[in-house]
Design a protein around this motif. Sequence first.
Motif, mmCIF file in Angstrom:
data_model
loop_
_atom_site.group_PDB
_atom_site.id
_atom_site.type_symbol
_atom_site.label_atom_id
_atom_site.label_comp_id
_atom_site.label_asym_id
_atom_site.label_seq_id
_atom_site.Cartn_x
_atom_site.Cartn_y
_atom_site.Cartn_z
ATOM 1 N N GLN A 739 0.690 -1.257 0.070
ATOM 2 C CA GLN A 739 -0.037 0.054 -0.081
ATOM 3 C C GLN A 739 0.751 1.338 0.054
ATOM 4 O O GLN A 739 2.112 1.284 0.439
ATOM 5 N N GLU A 740 0.007 2.367 -0.204
ATOM 6 C CA GLU A 740 0.839 3.726 -0.392
ATOM 7 C C GLU A 740 0.193 4.343 0.826
ATOM 8 O O GLU A 740 -0.725 3.942 1.554
ATOM 9 N N GLY A 741 0.678 5.453 1.085
ATOM 10 C CA GLY A 741 0.254 6.239 2.498
ATOM 11 C C GLY A 741 -1.037 6.760 2.517
ATOM 12 O O GLY A 741 -1.502 7.103 3.538
ATOM 13 N N THR A 742 -1.608 6.908 1.264
ATOM 14 C CA THR A 742 -3.065 7.556 1.296
ATOM 15 C C THR A 742 -4.202 6.444 1.444
ATOM 16 O O THR A 742 -5.215 6.812 1.790
ATOM 17 N N ALA A 743 -3.719 5.110 1.690
ATOM 18 C CA ALA A 743 -4.927 3.984 1.934
ATOM 19 C C ALA A 743 -5.429 4.241 3.446
ATOM 20 O O ALA A 743 -4.495 4.545 4.394
ATOM 21 N N PHE A 744 -6.607 3.893 3.517
ATOM 22 C CA PHE A 744 -7.162 4.122 4.903
ATOM 23 C C PHE A 744 -8.392 3.282 5.240
ATOM 24 O O PHE A 744 -9.222 3.142 3.798
ATOM 25 N N VAL A 745 -8.719 2.982 6.286
ATOM 26 C CA VAL A 745 -10.213 2.394 6.482
ATOM 27 C C VAL A 745 -10.535 3.221 7.634
ATOM 28 O O VAL A 745 -9.814 3.057 8.906
ATOM 29 N N ARG A 746 -11.773 3.626 7.947
ATOM 30 C CA ARG A 746 -12.435 4.387 8.719
ATOM 31 C C ARG A 746 -13.750 3.745 9.130
ATOM 32 O O ARG A 746 -14.791 3.284 8.327
ATOM 33 N N LEU A 747 -14.175 3.423 10.543
ATOM 34 C CA LEU A 747 -15.330 2.835 11.023
ATOM 35 C C LEU A 747 -16.413 4.109 10.953
ATOM 36 O O LEU A 747 -16.089 5.129 12.080
ATOM 37 N N ASP A 748 -17.430 3.909 10.141
ATOM 38 C CA ASP A 748 -18.541 4.882 10.442
ATOM 39 C C ASP A 748 -19.869 4.583 11.389
ATOM 40 O O ASP A 748 -20.184 5.534 11.620
ATOM 41 N N LYS A 749 -19.826 3.418 11.641
ATOM 42 C CA LYS A 749 -21.165 2.982 12.396
ATOM 43 C C LYS A 749 -20.892 1.701 13.121
ATOM 44 O O LYS A 749 -20.117 0.757 12.563
ATOM 45 N N TYR A 750 -21.218 1.684 14.222
ATOM 46 C CA TYR A 750 -20.679 0.378 14.858
ATOM 47 C C TYR A 750 -22.472 -0.215 15.569
ATOM 48 O O TYR A 750 -23.082 0.656 16.351
ATOM 49 N N GLU A 751 -22.708 -1.345 15.438
ATOM 50 C CA GLU A 751 -23.649 -2.015 16.029
ATOM 51 C C GLU A 751 -23.020 -3.539 16.276
ATOM 52 O O GLU A 751 -22.078 -4.024 15.520
ATOM 53 N N PRO A 752 -23.331 -4.036 17.369
ATOM 54 C CA PRO A 752 -22.693 -5.640 17.798
ATOM 55 C C PRO A 752 -22.896 -6.311 16.582
ATOM 56 O O PRO A 752 -21.760 -7.361 16.422
#
Length: 847
Positions: A739-752
């Motif tokens: 990967q390059e430095g621009t790759a990301f993963v963001r958690l937007d919503k959490y339910e069990p």
Amino acid sequence: MKTLKRFLPDLLVVLLFAVIAFAYFFPADTEGRILYRHDSSAGRGAGEELTEYYQRTGDVPRWTNALFGGMPTYQMAPSYHSQEVLNGVGKFYHLWLPENVWYVFAYLLGFYILLRAFDFRRELAALGSILWAFSSYFFIIIAAGHIWKVIALAYLPPMIAGIVLAYRGKYVWGFVLTALFTALEIQANHVQMTYYYLFIVLFMVIAYLVEALRQKQMARFAKATAVCAVAAVLGVVINLSNLYHTWQYTQESMRGKSELVKKNAANQTSSGLDRDYITQWSYGVDETWTLLVPNTKGGASVPLAQNEKAMEKANPEFYQIYQQLGQYWGNQPGTSGPVYVGAFVMLLFVLGLFIVKGPMKWALLAATVLSVLLSWGRNFMWFTDLFLDYVPMYAKFRTVASILVIAEFTIPLLAMLALKKVLETENFLKGTTPLLVGTASHRLVCREVKNRSWLALSFVLTAGMCVAFAIMPTVFFPDFVSNAELHALASIPSEYLTPLISNLREIRISIFTADCWRSFFVILAGTIILVLALLKKLQPKYAVALLFALCLVDMWQVNKRYLNDGMFVERSVRETPQQETATDRQILQDTSLDYRVLNLASNTFNENETSYYHKSIGGYHAAKLRRYQELIDAYIAPEMQQAMSAIAKAQGDMTSVPGDSVYPVLNMLNTKYIIMPLQGGQTVPLQNPYAYGNAWFVDRLQYVDNANQELDAIKQLDLHHEAVADSKFKAALGEAVKQEGTAFVRLDKYEPNELCYTVQSPKGGVVVFPEIYYPGWTATVDGKDVEVGRVNYVLRAINVKPGEHKVVLTFKPASVKNTETAAYAAYLLLALAIIGGVVFEMKRKKE
């Protein structure tokens, strides 16, 4: 009016049972106080996330992240809409009585139904209900909070009553009882107890088969068997949702077979559980005498100093040591109390072995012997190994001592069959019972023995043994100090150790002999009552009433040792939310959607208090996911020790702790906070700057061929950038891309049961989620299904294409809907069968 008059005596017995159950828990039941034990409180923290989700959405989640990094809720909160009907039936059956009270009431009523199915008179059936229901183990498990086990045991006798009725030719009622109580039994959700009682059912069916062969009534036997089989199937299908998902979970839990090939393979069973683990709680061979004398091994594992009577013989010099030593001196790791079935019950059981004739006696005897032998576990290992290796499902259950529930059923049942014969036989003492002495000319040779001789022999074998134990305790039981205690006390200087052991033996011998005399006098009193009735000095109904009182008082007193009013607390203790600590409040200031907490200030894998407010690395559950347990053994537990040492060395300065190398697996699990112990019972939370976060791309994905290689590879990888997967997931995951430095993963919503992410990468590749893998989790990328793979032994992963995407991980198994449909269909069939049976019976009576 005739119907009411006919059943009025039975209704009065039911009322008596309710009164007895209320009386046992008085005054706690009238004051609103409740039991709140470890197994109950442990479930509270584990279920808090489920409760919050249900209250907010009205839906039952099938997954929680509150403990062990995440696990299904199938064996935590097995709630399905189809069970609401059974819940209503169950409440009606136990008359909406309060908790604890209805447990004892259901014990009593269940065995009463069974004895009535055996055609016992009401007064004898009521007496028999006391003999079974007040067996000590049944009250001990109430005290321990093993409520699923309590309910399962309560429904087993009426289920067997249905089978008895069917084989006696009462097919309609046999079908109804078998189907209904099979459904209730399975709903109780304690597979181990149900499984053990299937041995009783098997032996009883064999007895009915032998009887059918003798009487040449195989058609009737086949019809009864078919009725029971159909009824059982309906009961099973009504619970299909719970059964299917329990079976599915078992494959992935510690009760399923491990994929690892262990070095000590001989210790591993086909279930995946180690033999040592299964047999850790094994009843001692000499401990079996608790069936007759409850304090054969001292009782429960509570401080010896709590026994005021015993302390009268204590040397004050050793009092502090006696506060540490337990009253129990057997070789189990610990116990909440013995299995005691009643002294006079044992006399009747022994008498039954001599005077009761027919296949049923041998069935009950065989089940009793099997139960005792298997309860010995590691103390009779060759026999235990036979069942672990060759009997289906036996190796899936631990605590083999609990199989004594079989003996606790068969002993009072045979005892009551004996008492029934004694009281219903004219001039019993003058009569005889044949004894097989040999064979001649291919024929059995029997000798008639007078019944009074059998009664005398039974008295000698029970009361006589009590006297022998009381007079010569060290002849029969040379050890009154356990091996574990001797090992623990070995560091004490010999000049103190010798008098300590001598005084300890004296105390324990007095505890044992006092109970021996107690059992002797109970047997003596019961025998006198019985003989007076047989000599016609006492009417049988009064004799039954006196035996009822004697056995109730005897077993009541023993049970009060282990379940008493002092154990009850105000209801507010349970209903008040778990209090936040300063540590909890500090962690909860972090509003991130999802992270985990490791509590090093507690017994991490034996508590759920942490799970009440946080998503815990640890937890408490009898059947956690197998792979997670294996990860604990291989990495998490060692890393916990290393983390504790490293953090202490750095004096709590987490920037000075080499976390990437000390605890990489904990980082992989997104352990953002570590709770450390301080002096005075205080704790402090430390933020872990090395946690990997909610998801990440890996630059390299290594494929291996088996579980051993996968688990071993973890320690060789940079887990933040590399991962390992079984080759069977290669089609789903493909290849990783650097990967390059621009790759990301963001958690937007959490339910069990649902996690929503935004994923961005110019190259695409493999995304690893620090969430526990389990079959049934699905994933979509921009609304399109993708397959979920497993990496790093326990985590979920998917492959995404280049660009920005919306990823949703969901756990809403379609199997729940399918099994619920089948359950409702079974309800319909059962209702139709009951209506048809009732109509048939009404027509038959008219004809």
